[in-house]
Design an enzyme around this catalytic site. Structure first.
Site, PDB file in Angstrom:
ATOM      1  N   HIS A 158       0.916  -1.349  -0.129  1.00 14.60           N
ATOM      2  CA  HIS A 158       0.014  -0.191  -0.088  1.00 14.60           C
ATOM      3  C   HIS A 158       0.945   1.077   0.012  1.00 14.60           C
ATOM      4  CE1 HIS A 158      -3.819   2.293   0.294  1.00 14.60           C
ATOM      5  NE2 HIS A 158      -2.921   2.998   0.920  1.00 14.60           N
TER       6      HIS A 158
ATOM      7  N   HIS B  72       3.587  10.436   2.293  1.00 16.68           N
ATOM      8  CA  HIS B  72       2.922  11.601   1.332  1.00 16.68           C
ATOM      9  C   HIS B  72       4.051  12.859   1.049  1.00 16.68           C
ATOM     10  CE1 HIS B  72      -0.544   9.224   0.564  1.00 16.68           C
ATOM     11  NE2 HIS B  72      -0.808   9.274   1.627  1.00 16.68           N
TER      12      HIS B  72
END
Ligand code: ZN
Length: 304
Positions: A232, A259
């Site tokens: 993921h 991120h």
């Protein structure tokens, strides 16, 4: 020559936003060459290009923002578009967040298969990494290094007995993305869920759309892969690198990143003179992405 690609037809789905918990309708539409991937908030009439220049908040998900209007949790959809080689498309949403669906990119891959892909009459240019660039924050790092393919090598480690260390290296193709990465779901720690909810996040989160890790194991029945967590993270990284706006020829080497670091290393690549060049497809990429043969056919549901 490899050509840019868009969708053959409109496709749509409905789901809830992971953080807002509100229902949202998503529609993917074909777009002309060089349009890139853009989000249109149909409820307020604002278009936001999916580029690094429009990154907003980056805690727990990537948000795009323009003129005070935002679209959140864009990374799984962007990963699916990037992983399957869609260059130009319009993404319509009628609310502030992309639906989370099952917490992975697999439903978006199915949606894109349903849409089908179509080549445009403009050659595809790749962003080729020429010199390594990196973004480091303590023990967390993300590096982009030269490679003739789009590859990722990812290592994660958390202060939890289940997740001390996972690592995976992968060369991205439409197939490897669909099979090995797209199904990997969002994950979170039970101990963090309360905190997230108190700050108004993860309101739509449930065992239907996230793997929740308790003190002694996962609360969900079972994992889709033994190393679903690192997969993921690779999915998230592909979605964030999609904000470069062009297909990448290079390798991301990430350790405990997220991120913010994915975006930071991408920004650094574009900001560093001589770190990249735009090139037409190289040998392997060219054979994989010929518009009229393999990938287009592979993406038609009847033949998949
Ligand atoms: Zn994610």
């Amino acid at each position: 020559m490899v050509y840019r690609r868009t969708l053959r037809r409109d496709v749509a789905c409905t789901g809830i936003g992971l953080h807002s918990g509100r229902p949202v309708r998503l529609r993917l539409r074909p777009a002309p060459a060089e349009h890139g991937i853009r989000f249109l908030r149909t409820d307020v009439g604002v278009t936001i290009p999916a580029t690094l220049a429009h990154i907003g908040a980056q805690d727990h998900a990537t948000t795009l923002r323009r003129d005070g209007v935002s679209v959140g949790t864009v990374e799984h959809l962007l990963a699916a578009l990037y992983g399957l080689g869609v260059d130009d498309a319009l993404v319509e949403v009628d609310g502030p967040e992309v639906p989370v669906l099952d917490g992975s990119a697999a439903p978006f891959v199915i949606l894109l298969h349903e849409a089908g892909l179509r080549p445009l009459a403009v050659p595809r240019l790749y962003l080729k990494v020429l010199r390594p660039v990196e973004a480091v924050h303590g023990a967390k790092s993300a590096r982009l290094v030269p490679s003739d393919h789009f590859e990722l090598r990812y290592t994660i480690g958390f202060d939890h007995p289940l997740l001390r260390h996972q690592a995976l290296a992968l060369r991205v193709s439409g197939r490897s993305f669909s099979d090995a990465i797209a199904p990997a779901r969002t994950f979170g720690f039970l101990r963090e869920v309360e905190l997230l909810r108190k700050s108004g996040l993860a309101l739509g989160g449930s065992l239907e759309n996230a793997v929740v890790i308790g003190e002694t194991g996962v609360l969900n029945n079972k994992l889709r892969f033994e190393d679903e967590f690192v997969r993921h993270k690779i999915l998230d990284a592909i979605g964030d690198l999609a904000l470069l706006g062009r297909p990448l020829l290079g390798r991301l080497e990430a350790t405990k990143a997220g991120h913010a670091l994915h975006a930071a290393v991408a920004q650094k690549l574009l900001a560093t003179p001589g770190a990249y060049e735009l090139v037409p497809a190289l040998g392997a990429a060219a054979t994989e992405a010929k518009p009229s043969t393999a990938p287009a056919a592979a993406l038609r549901p009847a033949e998949a």
